[in-house]
Design a protein around this motif. Structure first.
Motif, PDB file in Angstrom:
ATOM      1  N   SER A  24       3.033  -1.481   6.290  1.00 56.10           N
ATOM      2  CA  SER A  24       2.535  -0.132   5.919  1.00 56.10           C
ATOM      3  C   SER A  24       1.421   0.328   6.853  1.00 56.10           C
ATOM      4  CB  SER A  24       1.958  -0.080   4.501  1.00 56.10           C
ATOM      5  OG  SER A  24       2.386  -1.114   3.725  1.00 56.10           O
TER       6      SER A  24
ATOM      7  N   ALA B 290      -1.955  -9.669   6.691  1.00 55.24           N
ATOM      8  CA  ALA B 290      -1.014  -9.732   5.556  1.00 55.24           C
ATOM      9  C   ALA B 290      -0.071  -8.545   5.712  1.00 55.24           C
ATOM     10  CB  ALA B 290      -1.791  -9.643   4.251  1.00 55.24           C
TER      11      ALA B 290
ATOM     12  N   THR C  47       0.849  -1.178   0.000  1.00 54.34           N
ATOM     13  CA  THR C  47       0.000   0.000   0.000  1.00 54.34           C
ATOM     14  C   THR C  47       0.893   1.239   0.000  1.00 54.34           C
ATOM     15  OG1 THR C  47      -1.455  -1.287   1.399  1.00 54.34           O
ATOM     16  CG2 THR C  47      -1.946   1.057   1.203  1.00 54.34           C
TER      17      THR C  47
ATOM     18  N   GLU D 204       2.420 -12.958   8.270  1.00 55.55           N
ATOM     19  CA  GLU D 204       3.075 -12.824   6.957  1.00 55.55           C
ATOM     20  C   GLU D 204       3.638 -14.167   6.511  1.00 55.55           C
ATOM     21  OE1 GLU D 204       3.402 -10.279   4.533  1.00 55.55           O
ATOM     22  OE2 GLU D 204       4.359 -11.966   3.514  1.00 55.55           O
TER      23      GLU D 204
HETATM   24  C1  SAM Z   1      -1.027  -6.780  -0.828  1.00 54.15           C
HETATM   25  S1  SAM Z   1       0.360  -7.131   0.183  1.00 54.15           S
HETATM   26  C2  SAM Z   1       0.103  -6.004   1.487  1.00 54.15           C
HETATM   27  C3  SAM Z   1       1.249  -5.822   2.398  1.00 54.15           C
HETATM   28  C4  SAM Z   1       1.079  -4.732   3.437  1.00 54.15           C
HETATM   29  N1  SAM Z   1       0.003  -5.022   4.374  1.00 54.15           N
HETATM   30  C5  SAM Z   1       0.788  -3.416   2.788  1.00 54.15           C
HETATM   31  O1  SAM Z   1      -0.338  -2.971   2.835  1.00 54.15           O
HETATM   32  O2  SAM Z   1       1.689  -2.828   2.198  1.00 54.15           O
HETATM   33  C6  SAM Z   1      -0.071  -8.696   0.830  1.00 54.15           C
HETATM   34  C7  SAM Z   1       0.955  -9.371   1.704  1.00 54.15           C
HETATM   35  O3  SAM Z   1       0.405 -10.629   2.082  1.00 54.15           O
HETATM   36  C8  SAM Z   1       1.423 -11.608   2.055  1.00 54.15           C
HETATM   37  N2  SAM Z   1       0.760 -12.910   1.879  1.00 54.15           N
HETATM   38  C9  SAM Z   1       0.443 -13.552   0.732  1.00 54.15           C
HETATM   39  N3  SAM Z   1      -0.186 -14.709   0.996  1.00 54.15           N
HETATM   40  C10 SAM Z   1      -0.290 -14.793   2.335  1.00 54.15           C
HETATM   41  C11 SAM Z   1      -0.839 -15.743   3.227  1.00 54.15           C
HETATM   42  N4  SAM Z   1      -1.436 -16.836   2.751  1.00 54.15           N
HETATM   43  N5  SAM Z   1      -0.753 -15.525   4.549  1.00 54.15           N
HETATM   44  C12 SAM Z   1      -0.162 -14.396   5.025  1.00 54.15           C
HETATM   45  N6  SAM Z   1       0.390 -13.467   4.241  1.00 54.15           N
HETATM   46  C13 SAM Z   1       0.326 -13.648   2.911  1.00 54.15           C
HETATM   47  C14 SAM Z   1       2.299 -11.179   0.898  1.00 54.15           C
HETATM   48  O4  SAM Z   1       3.610 -11.735   1.035  1.00 54.15           O
HETATM   49  C15 SAM Z   1       2.268  -9.665   1.050  1.00 54.15           C
HETATM   50  O5  SAM Z   1       3.303  -9.222   1.885  1.00 54.15           O
END
Ligand code: SAM
Length: 501
Positions: A66, A61, A32, A87
């Protein structure tokens, strides 16, 4: 605090750069943008002020954190009693731990959909992984579908992406009365796979607010999705509940906002069909002029002299650098999409060139004798002395008009569809004469098109859907049913549909 945030942004950039866009797409790793996370945290704080309890924060996640960072920057520390982030990617889990454990964030590494809650949380702010269904293995989809059915009794579509399951499975982590704010792609509002989410949001929790960003202010330059924020509290909806529906601008100051009864959300299949006036821009309803600078094409003063068949022009010895591609009249355009040849000329049976040269006469005479003979012949015919040409210096230079990506015919007679005007998407570098109106995207639309070329055909479709009645009403009719449309008349047409692309 800001030091840590600066470090976080640097780490995020390094981790992002170590993967290709398609890898990040498969893993749902689009962070984000900091300003957006901050705006969402400020919004959450406004809602939180009415509560008399400390927040227990969860981001299922967390990425590099962020949202946690944004919450720490906006909420007073004493208001945050606990914080947890989940994560899957070990590199991000480690980064989040390094950056934030000192300030109280617990990071749980692992797959959120496989973890059991250690406790419940009353504040969830998140941007879950947007992993489309075709990147999920069949067994994984079956497992997630079974989980949603067992835990919530909801049947999910095989086309649902991972973010849908994140939201549904988070139900077990959200404390009664807790507040959840999700940044997710807005397509769930209308597509079939969004049905389970729509049902959850209307039946199981109290939907408070849906904010849709305009596609023209794309939230993730690199992810090419249009985003929405979904806000709800974990409690059964009270009778006569009203939901805030807003569109455009930041969630803290939407361009348009209204209250819609929850029953209306239950009654319609597609939430994009819900009432919602087009968002006023600067206090006015949006018109085409809000999105485009509209100008008439070039007036040469003597088209038959200045506009030539390109081959013929070259045969006459006119140097190619003083020839510019120009569109023929609309009856020579078989399609509403004007494709481009590699040299920028339109891919058409016959291509036309416009003479546009700024060299003074003596220089043309000395350097390009055959071109000079052509100009002399024009002088002999009185072209140089014509009203427009005589006001230009030199008389064989032209007004400047950059190629416009969209065009509308300036005049026409109503055809079978009742519409006298035609719109075009010009992919070539050709300029156009004054038989066209040129539409140059401006403001948000111009910046959105830079990162989202997929919007061009949608905009063309939207322009083509302007009704004949509206166009005729704005324009003027001449003898024999000939209609004309001046730039300001086209600019005044309502264009709220462009906000909903
Ligand atoms: C869209 S990003 C958002 C990251 C952060 N919250 C932000 O807003 O910048 C989604 C995050 O979820 C993690 N992710 C993907 N699959 C996941 C899972 N099954 N369980 C936990 N985290 C996961 C990814 O590695 C990534 O860091």
């Amino acid at each position: 605090m800001l030091d840590v945030e600066a470090r976080r942004q640097a780490i995020q950039a390094t981790l992002d750069a170590s993967r290709t866009a398609s890898e990040r797409n498969r893993l749902g790793q689009f962070a984000t943008p900091p300003a957006l996370a901050l705006d969402i945290a400020r919004y959450a704080l406004e809602l939180w002020k009415a509560r008399n309890e400390p927040a227990t924060f969860l981001d299922p996640a967390i990425g590099s954190g962020s949202f946690y960072s944004a919450v720490r920057q906006t909420f007073p520390s004493r208001m945050i009693a606990d914080a947890c982030g989940v994560e899957l990617d070990p590199r991000f889990a480690e980064a989040a731990r390094d950056l934030w454990s000192a300030s109280g964030l617990r990071v749980r590494p692992g797959d959120f959909t496989r973890l059991a809650p250690d406790r419940t949380y009353n504040l969830i702010l998140t941007n879950p992984p947007y992993v489309r269904h075709h990147h999920l293995a069949r067994e994984e989809k079956d497992r997630l579908k079974t989980l949603a059915a067992d835990r919530l009794g909801l049947e999910t579509s095989g086309l649902a992406g991972l973010h849908v399951y994140f939201l549904l499975l988070c139900d077990a982590w959200l404390a009664p009365g807790g507040l959840a704010v999700w940044l997710i792609p807005s397509e769930f509002l209308e597509v079939n796979y969004g049905a389970a989410l729509r049902s959850y949001l209307t039946e199981r929790v109290t939907l408070q607010h849906i904010h849709r960003y305009r596609p023209t202010d794309v939230q993730f330059g690199d992810a090419l999705v249009t985003s929405a924020i979904v806000v709800y509290t974990r409690s059964p909806p009270p009778p006569d509940h009203q939901v805030r529906l807003s569109l455009g601008g930041p969630i803290t100051a939407p361009s348009m906002s209204e209250m819609v009864p929850l029953t209306a959300f239950r009654d319609v299949k597609k939430w994009t069909a819900l009432p919602g006036r087009p968002a006023p821009i600067d206090g006015h309803s949006p018109t085409l002029g809000s999105f485009f600078t509209i100008r008439r094409g070039i007036a040469t003063g003597a088209n038959s002299f200045f506009i030539l068949d390109r081959q013929e022009a070259l045969q006459k010895g006119i140097p190619p650098e003083y020839l510019r591609p120009i569109l023929p009249g609309s009856r020579h355009l078989p399609s509403s999409v004007i494709e481009s040849a590699p040299d920028g000329y339109p891919r058409l049976e016959r291509s036309l060139a416009l003479i546009d040269c700024d060299l003074p006469e003596p220089e043309v005479r000395r350097r390009f004798p055959t071109f000079w003979s052509y100009l002399e012949a024009g002088k002999a015919q009185g072209i140089a002395a014509g009203y427009l040409a005589s006001r230009r210096s030199p008389w064989y230079s032209q007004e400047h008009r950059a190629p416009a990506p969209f065009l509308c015919t300036y005049m026409g007679r109503a055809k079978g569809n009742g519409n006298p005007f035609r719109f075009f998407w010009n992919r070539s570098r050709a300029t156009a004469a004054n038989v066209y109106l040129l539409l140059y995207p401006r403001g948000d639309l111009a910046s959105a098109l830079e990162s989202r070329p997929d919007l061009y055909p949608l905009i063309l479709a939207e322009l083509q859907s302007l009704t004949a009645a509206g166009l005729i009403h704005e324009g003027r009719v001449y003898g024999g049913g000939l209609h004309k449309l001046e730039p300001r008349e086209l600019a005044s047409l309502p264009a709220g549909g462009l906000l909903r692309l």
